[in-house]
Scaffold this active site. Sequence first.
Site, PDB file in Angstrom:
ATOM      1  N   LYS A   8      37.646   3.552  53.340  1.00 56.46           N
ATOM      2  CA  LYS A   8      37.941   5.200  53.252  1.00 56.46           C
ATOM      3  C   LYS A   8      37.213   5.783  51.911  1.00 56.46           C
ATOM      4  O   LYS A   8      37.097   5.150  51.079  1.00 56.46           O
ATOM      5  CB  LYS A   8      39.302   5.241  53.258  1.00 56.46           C
ATOM      6  CG  LYS A   8      40.386   4.757  52.056  1.00 56.46           C
ATOM      7  CD  LYS A   8      40.129   5.515  50.830  1.00 56.46           C
ATOM      8  CE  LYS A   8      40.686   4.755  49.848  1.00 56.46           C
ATOM      9  NZ  LYS A   8      40.463   5.324  48.558  1.00 56.46           N
ATOM     10  N   GLY A  98      39.135  -1.256  50.005  1.00 57.36           N
ATOM     11  CA  GLY A  98      38.571  -2.660  50.382  1.00 57.36           C
ATOM     12  C   GLY A  98      39.638  -3.347  50.871  1.00 57.36           C
ATOM     13  O   GLY A  98      39.820  -3.788  52.145  1.00 57.36           O
ATOM     14  N   ASP A 131      47.505   2.444  50.120  1.00 56.36           N
ATOM     15  CA  ASP A 131      46.372   3.119  51.059  1.00 56.36           C
ATOM     16  C   ASP A 131      46.696   2.348  52.413  1.00 56.36           C
ATOM     17  O   ASP A 131      45.845   2.774  53.419  1.00 56.36           O
ATOM     18  CB  ASP A 131      44.941   2.662  50.405  1.00 56.36           C
ATOM     19  CG  ASP A 131      44.602   3.542  49.324  1.00 56.36           C
ATOM     20  OD1 ASP A 131      43.556   3.303  48.648  1.00 56.36           O
ATOM     21  OD2 ASP A 131      45.405   4.799  49.467  1.00 56.36           O
TER      22      ASP A 131
HETATM   23  C1  LIG Z   1      43.562   5.559  44.470  1.00 55.29           C
HETATM   24  C2  LIG Z   1      43.937   5.615  45.917  1.00 55.29           C
HETATM   25  O1  LIG Z   1      43.329   4.626  46.423  1.00 55.29           O
HETATM   26  C3  LIG Z   1      43.834   6.969  46.436  1.00 55.29           C
HETATM   27  O2  LIG Z   1      43.854   6.713  47.870  1.00 55.29           O
HETATM   28  C4  LIG Z   1      45.554   5.043  46.025  1.00 55.29           C
HETATM   29  O3  LIG Z   1      46.478   6.184  45.280  1.00 55.29           O
HETATM   30  C5  LIG Z   1      45.687   3.744  45.368  1.00 55.29           C
HETATM   31  O4  LIG Z   1      46.221   2.953  46.354  1.00 55.29           O
HETATM   32  P1  LIG Z   1      46.138   1.481  46.204  1.00 55.29           P
HETATM   33  O5  LIG Z   1      44.972   0.781  45.524  1.00 55.29           O
HETATM   34  O6  LIG Z   1      46.461   0.719  47.424  1.00 55.29           O
HETATM   35  O7  LIG Z   1      47.143   1.064  45.183  1.00 55.29           O
HETATM   36  P2  LIG Z   1      48.533  -0.161  45.227  1.00 55.29           P
HETATM   37  O8  LIG Z   1      47.702  -1.167  45.242  1.00 55.29           O
HETATM   38  O9  LIG Z   1      49.514   0.578  46.015  1.00 55.29           O
HETATM   39  O10 LIG Z   1      48.952   0.340  43.678  1.00 55.29           O
HETATM   40  C6  LIG Z   1      47.996  -0.066  42.576  1.00 55.29           C
HETATM   41  C7  LIG Z   1      48.705   0.463  41.300  1.00 55.29           C
HETATM   42  O11 LIG Z   1      48.184   2.067  41.294  1.00 55.29           O
HETATM   43  C8  LIG Z   1      49.265   2.603  40.838  1.00 55.29           C
HETATM   44  N1  LIG Z   1      49.463   3.849  42.116  1.00 55.29           N
HETATM   45  C9  LIG Z   1      49.181   3.604  43.025  1.00 55.29           C
HETATM   46  C10 LIG Z   1      49.517   4.431  44.183  1.00 55.29           C
HETATM   47  C11 LIG Z   1      50.214   5.733  43.972  1.00 55.29           C
HETATM   48  N2  LIG Z   1      50.574   6.584  44.448  1.00 55.29           N
HETATM   49  N3  LIG Z   1      50.678   5.581  42.560  1.00 55.29           N
HETATM   50  C12 LIG Z   1      50.182   4.666  41.624  1.00 55.29           C
HETATM   51  O12 LIG Z   1      50.824   4.849  40.510  1.00 55.29           O
HETATM   52  C13 LIG Z   1      50.396   1.745  40.519  1.00 55.29           C
HETATM   53  O13 LIG Z   1      50.330   1.606  39.251  1.00 55.29           O
HETATM   54  C14 LIG Z   1      50.167   0.548  41.233  1.00 55.29           C
HETATM   55  O14 LIG Z   1      50.753  -0.493  40.623  1.00 55.29           O
HETATM   56  N1  LIG Z   2      40.919  -8.887  50.219  1.00 52.28           N
HETATM   57  C1  LIG Z   2      40.519  -8.112  49.105  1.00 52.28           C
HETATM   58  N2  LIG Z   2      39.567  -7.327  48.902  1.00 52.28           N
HETATM   59  C2  LIG Z   2      39.144  -6.893  47.914  1.00 52.28           C
HETATM   60  N3  LIG Z   2      39.825  -6.787  46.629  1.00 52.28           N
HETATM   61  C3  LIG Z   2      41.123  -7.575  46.807  1.00 52.28           C
HETATM   62  C4  LIG Z   2      41.314  -8.428  47.653  1.00 52.28           C
HETATM   63  N4  LIG Z   2      42.637  -8.726  47.469  1.00 52.28           N
HETATM   64  C5  LIG Z   2      42.933  -8.608  46.267  1.00 52.28           C
HETATM   65  N5  LIG Z   2      42.127  -7.778  45.718  1.00 52.28           N
HETATM   66  C6  LIG Z   2      42.082  -7.176  44.221  1.00 52.28           C
HETATM   67  O1  LIG Z   2      42.554  -5.669  44.639  1.00 52.28           O
HETATM   68  C7  LIG Z   2      41.564  -5.057  43.772  1.00 52.28           C
HETATM   69  C8  LIG Z   2      41.359  -3.794  44.250  1.00 52.28           C
HETATM   70  O2  LIG Z   2      40.626  -3.931  45.547  1.00 52.28           O
HETATM   71  P1  LIG Z   2      40.148  -2.754  46.531  1.00 52.28           P
HETATM   72  O3  LIG Z   2      38.887  -3.401  46.895  1.00 52.28           O
HETATM   73  O4  LIG Z   2      41.428  -2.505  47.253  1.00 52.28           O
HETATM   74  O5  LIG Z   2      39.781  -1.686  45.383  1.00 52.28           O
HETATM   75  P2  LIG Z   2      39.600  -0.287  45.944  1.00 52.28           P
HETATM   76  O6  LIG Z   2      38.566  -0.070  46.791  1.00 52.28           O
HETATM   77  O7  LIG Z   2      39.531   0.532  44.576  1.00 52.28           O
HETATM   78  O8  LIG Z   2      41.082   0.307  46.326  1.00 52.28           O
HETATM   79  P3  LIG Z   2      41.590   1.838  46.348  1.00 52.28           P
HETATM   80  O9  LIG Z   2      40.477   2.832  46.930  1.00 52.28           O
HETATM   81  O10 LIG Z   2      42.811   1.601  47.118  1.00 52.28           O
HETATM   82  O11 LIG Z   2      42.052   2.005  44.995  1.00 52.28           O
HETATM   83  C9  LIG Z   2      40.317  -5.788  43.678  1.00 52.28           C
HETATM   84  O12 LIG Z   2      39.570  -5.753  42.163  1.00 52.28           O
HETATM   85  C10 LIG Z   2      40.883  -7.300  43.805  1.00 52.28           C
HETATM   86  O13 LIG Z   2      41.206  -7.831  42.224  1.00 52.28           O
END
Ligand SMILES: C[C@](O)(CO)[C@H](O)COP(=O)(O)OP(=O)(O)OC[C@H]1O[C@@H](n2ccc(N)nc2=O)[C@H](O)[C@@H]1O
Ligand SMILES: Nc1ncnc2c1ncn2[C@@H]1O[C@H](COP(=O)(O)OP(=O)(O)OP(=O)(O)O)[C@@H](O)[C@H]1O
Length: 257
Positions: A8, A98, A131
């Site tokens: 996304k 991802g 997400d």
């Molecule tokens: C940045 C975005 O990707 C925008 O879509 C999301 O808000 C983050 O989604 P995500 O990576 O799935 O986040 P999560 O894995 O649930 O949370 C990772 C960390 O991001 C922070 N977090 C996440 C989502 C949110 N609404 N508030 C937060 O403060 C928290 O510290 C959490 O421990």
């Molecule tokens: N299956 C997986 N694929 C990718 N990263 C993973 C996975 N499982 C755990 N992780 C951990 O989660 C962290 C964030 O991964 P992800 O690819 O979801 O980041 P992102 O794309 O930035 O997500 P978001 O857009 O939700 O912030 C990675 O850096 C990795 O350490």
Amino acid sequence: MHLKAFGKVNLYLDVISRRKDSYHNILTLFQSINEHDDIFIEFSKSEIFESEPPLNISWDNNIIKKSIETFKKETGFYNFNLKIKLIKNLPMGGGLGGGSANAAAVLNFLSKNFKISEKDLFEISCKVGSDVPFLLKGGTAIGKGKGEILEFLEPLKLNIKIYPMNYNIDTKKMYEKIDQNWESIIHFGDPYKLYKALKNNDVITAKQNAFNVFEQVVFKEYPKLKQKKDDLEKDEEIIFALMSGSGSTLYKVIEAN
Ligand SMILES: C[C@](O)(CO)[C@H](O)COP(=O)(O)OP(=O)(O)OC[C@H]1O[C@@H](n2ccc(N)nc2=O)[C@H](O)[C@@H]1O
Ligand SMILES: Nc1ncnc2c1ncn2[C@@H]1O[C@H](COP(=O)(O)OP(=O)(O)OP(=O)(O)O)[C@@H](O)[C@H]1O
């Protein structure tokens, strides 16, 4: 079974407030993209996971493992193992959801096999990551709350080009940076106006409403991202360029030809 875990982008992303549970209330316009990971999955006697390329995290820290364990705990269906092969195309820590997309794809697979209701599946997804609820369905949606309050809209058909920037950015750290700089953070644009403008190919209004609050903290740490965004904005056919999520991937939305 071959699953496609679509990523996304956030066409709009603002942080509204910090919550008592140390998460943040956000306002976003989620948009699925064509880029995806491939997951080959089947039930098996023992739990087997492999990925191409190898991930720099342990299986226990993999969000796919978290989604399986959460599913087992919430449904009581413990008596199964999965054999999974992940082909990783989406950049890790790239802002494209991802890992969350992987979790959503596996949860959808399990819910079909164990005939779990959509409501129960949604509740489980909320326990896996912010997400994940959106990525269960994908498409186009306004997201609020932690990202679990979703208003699905008629999907936008956009021409989006992704530019992975090869920085693995920690989402938690970037939320903390927003808190630390709260006084100087600027909020602007409107995701509903942006949606309508994109739907009607109203380029001017779209440019005025595309916004990602994380750029104000991420670009300070990674100036090359700002440079790349400025370069992208020089393209003629562009509607706008933006960073996705908490970074580092940049993308541009191109006028439909
Ligand atoms: C940045 C975005 O990707 C925008 O879509 C999301 O808000 C983050 O989604 P995500 O990576 O799935 O986040 P999560 O894995 O649930 O949370 C990772 C960390 O991001 C922070 N977090 C996440 C989502 C949110 N609404 N508030 C937060 O403060 C928290 O510290 C959490 O421990
Ligand atoms: N299956 C997986 N694929 C990718 N990263 C993973 C996975 N499982 C755990 N992780 C951990 O989660 C962290 C964030 O991964 P992800 O690819 O979801 O980041 P992102 O794309 O930035 O997500 P978001 O857009 O939700 O912030 C990675 O850096 C990795 O350490």
